[in-house]
Design a protein around this motif. Structure first.
Motif, PDB file in Angstrom:
ATOM      1  N   ALA A 133       0.782  -0.792  -0.413  1.00  0.00           N
ATOM      2  CA  ALA A 133      -0.173   0.027  -0.395  1.00  0.00           C
ATOM      3  C   ALA A 133       0.503   1.124  -0.028  1.00  0.00           C
ATOM      4  CB  ALA A 133      -0.890  -0.575   1.081  1.00  0.00           C
ATOM      5  N   LEU A 134       2.686   0.920   0.588  1.00  0.00           N
ATOM      6  CA  LEU A 134       3.362   2.445   0.964  1.00  0.00           C
ATOM      7  C   LEU A 134       3.855   2.305  -0.570  1.00  0.00           C
ATOM      8  CD1 LEU A 134       4.185   2.086   3.787  1.00  0.00           C
ATOM      9  CD2 LEU A 134       2.830   3.972   3.199  1.00  0.00           C
ATOM     10  N   GLY A 135       3.652   1.559  -1.935  1.00  0.00           N
ATOM     11  CA  GLY A 135       4.356   1.369  -3.001  1.00  0.00           C
ATOM     12  C   GLY A 135       5.653   0.279  -3.176  1.00  0.00           C
ATOM     13  N   VAL A 136       5.594  -0.318  -2.573  1.00  0.00           N
ATOM     14  CA  VAL A 136       6.713  -1.269  -2.583  1.00  0.00           C
ATOM     15  C   VAL A 136       6.100  -2.884  -3.303  1.00  0.00           C
ATOM     16  CG1 VAL A 136       8.540  -0.215  -2.054  1.00  0.00           C
ATOM     17  CG2 VAL A 136       7.191  -1.949  -0.276  1.00  0.00           C
ATOM     18  N   GLU A 137       7.640  -3.173  -3.303  1.00  0.00           N
ATOM     19  CA  GLU A 137       6.779  -5.015  -4.216  1.00  0.00           C
ATOM     20  C   GLU A 137       6.922  -5.844  -2.488  1.00  0.00           C
ATOM     21  OE1 GLU A 137       8.216  -6.624  -7.081  1.00  0.00           O
ATOM     22  OE2 GLU A 137       8.078  -5.339  -8.667  1.00  0.00           O
ATOM     23  N   ALA A 138       6.081  -6.398  -2.525  1.00  0.00           N
ATOM     24  CA  ALA A 138       7.043  -6.629  -0.653  1.00  0.00           C
ATOM     25  C   ALA A 138       6.329  -8.519  -1.239  1.00  0.00           C
ATOM     26  CB  ALA A 138       5.631  -6.791   0.272  1.00  0.00           C
ATOM     27  N   ALA A 139       7.005  -9.821  -0.171  1.00  0.00           N
ATOM     28  CA  ALA A 139       6.363 -10.610   0.120  1.00  0.00           C
ATOM     29  C   ALA A 139       5.833 -11.201   0.943  1.00  0.00           C
ATOM     30  CB  ALA A 139       7.685 -11.906  -0.385  1.00  0.00           C
ATOM     31  N   ASP A 140       4.496 -12.470   0.393  1.00  0.00           N
ATOM     32  CA  ASP A 140       4.303 -12.386   1.774  1.00  0.00           C
ATOM     33  C   ASP A 140       5.005 -13.140   2.743  1.00  0.00           C
ATOM     34  OD1 ASP A 140       1.869 -11.745   0.286  1.00  0.00           O
ATOM     35  OD2 ASP A 140       1.538 -14.127  -0.270  1.00  0.00           O
ATOM     36  N   MET A 141       4.489 -13.063   4.138  1.00  0.00           N
ATOM     37  CA  MET A 141       5.505 -13.315   4.614  1.00  0.00           C
ATOM     38  C   MET A 141       4.808 -14.658   6.200  1.00  0.00           C
ATOM     39  SD  MET A 141       5.814 -10.862   8.275  1.00  0.00           S
ATOM     40  CE  MET A 141       7.105  -9.589   7.795  1.00  0.00           C
ATOM     41  N   ALA A 157      10.279  11.280  -5.630  1.00  0.00           N
ATOM     42  CA  ALA A 157      10.195  10.445  -7.495  1.00  0.00           C
ATOM     43  C   ALA A 157       9.444   8.874  -6.892  1.00  0.00           C
ATOM     44  CB  ALA A 157      11.195   9.996  -7.815  1.00  0.00           C
ATOM     45  N   ALA A 158      10.245   7.652  -6.403  1.00  0.00           N
ATOM     46  CA  ALA A 158       9.407   6.919  -6.102  1.00  0.00           C
ATOM     47  C   ALA A 158       9.845   6.307  -4.624  1.00  0.00           C
ATOM     48  CB  ALA A 158       9.762   5.679  -7.136  1.00  0.00           C
ATOM     49  N   PRO A 159       9.061   5.449  -4.047  1.00  0.00           N
ATOM     50  CA  PRO A 159      10.205   5.428  -3.237  1.00  0.00           C
ATOM     51  C   PRO A 159      10.403   3.754  -3.790  1.00  0.00           C
ATOM     52  CG  PRO A 159       7.039   4.134  -3.228  1.00  0.00           C
ATOM     53  CD  PRO A 159       7.941   5.156  -4.536  1.00  0.00           C
ATOM     54  N   THR A 160      11.524   3.542  -2.277  1.00  0.00           N
ATOM     55  CA  THR A 160      12.936   2.457  -2.133  1.00  0.00           C
ATOM     56  C   THR A 160      12.466   1.647  -0.943  1.00  0.00           C
ATOM     57  OG1 THR A 160      14.220   4.413  -0.690  1.00  0.00           O
ATOM     58  CG2 THR A 160      14.545   4.257  -3.331  1.00  0.00           C
ATOM     59  N   VAL A 161      12.772   0.707  -1.485  1.00  0.00           N
ATOM     60  CA  VAL A 161      12.885  -0.024  -0.181  1.00  0.00           C
ATOM     61  C   VAL A 161      13.933  -1.022   0.401  1.00  0.00           C
ATOM     62  CG1 VAL A 161      11.895  -2.173  -2.038  1.00  0.00           C
ATOM     63  CG2 VAL A 161      11.556  -2.184   0.564  1.00  0.00           C
TER      64      VAL A 161
END
Length: 172
Positions: A133-141, A157-161
């Motif tokens: 929801a904050l704009g980054v890819e995240a694997a299921d946990m 620009a774009a969120p970084t993770v």
């Protein structure tokens, strides 16, 4: 092995502190290990140790705000960090469902100043959803994963993770 985990935590903390002033920073972790499978358990001994190591990951600059769910395992995980940095804690309700919880967390994060550092202590099903929801890819946990730490810098620009681990390795 413990020395290695603490050294890694300090290194992560230095990177967290270094980037905090350049962008709004959100750190997402799952609550630490539970004592049992009841609805609202306390932390196990391993969970208490992990919670005690979380504050070291922030170096000298800790979160201004810590967002938790109504379940005690989240605020027990956050407690040592809140105490170490005199952080504000806010409970985000889950009674309207997971989607509403995620939306409320994102709204709270985005309402903070541009240079804010926010810690979110969630659950295996909410942490990845909040990251997305904050704009980054995240694997299921997976249910056995307690050591993932996700840092998101919300810049113009774009969120970084950056995903790392803290404390003892999870038994996954």
């Amino acid at each position: 092995m413990k020395k290695l985990a603490i050294t890694a935590a300090v290194a992560v903390g230095l990177s967290l502190a270094a980037g905090a002033a350049s962008a709004q920073t959100v750190v997402l972790v799952r609550h630490a290990e539970k004592a049992d499978a009841s609805r609202d358990p306390v932390l196990s001994e391993a969970g208490v140790r992990r919670a005690g190591e979380l504050d070291a990951t922030f170096g000298d600059h800790g979160p201004e705000l810590v967002l938790v769910s109504p379940f005690q395992r989240t605020f027990l995980t956050a407690g040592p960090t809140i105490d170490a940095f005199d952080s504000e804690m806010k409970v985000v309700a889950l009674d309207q469902g997971v989607d509403a919880h995620v939306a409320a967390v994102v709204t709270e994060v985005r309402s903070r100043p541009r240079d804010a550092l926010v810690l979110v202590v969630g659950h295996s099903n909410t942490v990845p959803l909040i990251a997305r929801a904050l704009g980054v890819e995240a694997a299921d946990m997976p249910e056995c994963e307690y050591d993932r730490m996700t840092r998101i810098d919300l810049n113009e620009a774009a969120p970084t993770v950056h995903v790392t681990r803290y404390g003892a390795p999870a038994d996954c």
